[in-house]
Write an enzyme that holds these catalytic residues in place. Structure first.
Site, short mmCIF file in Angstrom:
data_model
loop_
_atom_site.label_atom_id
_atom_site.label_comp_id
_atom_site.label_asym_id
_atom_site.label_seq_id
_atom_site.Cartn_x
_atom_site.Cartn_y
_atom_site.Cartn_z
N LEU A 56 0.66 -1.04 -0.13
CA LEU A 56 -0.13 -0.05 -0.07
C LEU A 56 0.97 1.11 0.03
CD1 LEU A 56 -2.71 -0.96 2.76
CD2 LEU A 56 -2.92 -1.01 0.26
N ASP A 57 0.41 2.38 -0.64
CA ASP A 57 1.19 3.71 -0.63
C ASP A 57 1.38 4.01 1.06
OD1 ASP A 57 1.18 3.68 -3.48
OD2 ASP A 57 -0.68 5.04 -3.53
N TRP A 58 2.48 4.76 0.96
CA TRP A 58 2.89 5.19 2.34
C TRP A 58 1.52 6.19 3.17
CZ3 TRP A 58 3.94 11.00 3.23
CH2 TRP A 58 4.53 11.16 4.64
N THR A 60 -1.66 5.43 2.24
CA THR A 60 -2.70 4.68 2.38
C THR A 60 -2.74 3.85 3.40
OG1 THR A 60 -2.74 4.64 -0.07
CG2 THR A 60 -4.17 3.24 0.78
#
Length: 211
Positions: A56-58, A60
């Site tokens: 997951l993105d930083w 998110t």
């Protein structure tokens, strides 16, 4: 680093399902000051065998699965590659979409002169498909459920931007009004379904959005 606010949702001998908080990397970054991340914290706090399966993105938050042995890692990775998993995200977007649901099928690629941003590129982009559905309407913003069929970087953020509804609190893509409405990116991995890598049992995990 301690586990801190990483919630263990489920665990057995084959896998871990956790809730990743916002502002935490999934895996170590290249720079020396970007080594703190989800998988490292797990490995240093009771799960030395934990192996990353997806990211997951930083910014998110939400559900992630990690494998606890090589065979489970191989099988879980295959499920993600072959799109046998199910994922859904809760999000808040700027404005109210005219329709109640829809699909966005636009190819994406890195913006070469503006990393880490991504852009729609009809000629050189990689295929990307997202389904969206309005859950609640609040005038200047809406709560939506986003279902990615592909798994491109920043896919949900760029796709929602492409239809004029950037996500609230998105420091990379939101307009000033959408950015000011929330102090974090309003994107949360709220649903994850997969088959157990050993038994084949279908597992379903849900996590309510913290916004």
């Amino acid at each position: 680093m301690p586990l801190s606010n990483i919630q263990i949702v489920y665990q057995d001998a084959a896998l871990l399902v956790v809730n990743k908080p916002t502002l935490l990397l999934s895996v170590p970054g290249r720079a020396d000051d970007n080594k703190d991340c989800l998988v490292t914290r797990l490995q240093e706090n009771g799960y030395p065998e934990a192996r990353i399966v997806h990211r997951l993105d930083w910014e998110t938050s939400g559900l992630m699965v990690l494998a606890r042995d090589a065979d489970s890692h191989r099988e879980l990775s295959r499920q993600f590659h072959d799109r046998e998993t199910e994922k859904a995200y809760a999000a808040l977007c700027w404005g109210e979409p005219e329709l109640d649901s829809g699909r966005i099928e636009l190819p994406l690629r890195y913006a070469p002169d503006n990393k880490p941003r991504h852009i729609v590129d009809l000629e050189q982009g990689r295929h990307a498909l997202t389904f969206w559905r309005v859950v609640e309407r609040h005038g200047n913003y809406a709560r939506v459920e986003l279902t990615p069929i592909t798994g491109r970087s920043h896919q949900l953020r760029v796709h929602m931007l492409s239809i004029g509804h950037p996500l609230l609190g998105d420091r990379l893509y939101a307009n000033p009004e959408a950015l000011a409405l929330r102090d974090r990116l309003c994107l949360h991995a709220s649903l994850l379904c997969l088959s157990h890598p050993q038994s084949g049992e279908r597992l379903r995990f849900e996590s309510p959005a913290p916004f």
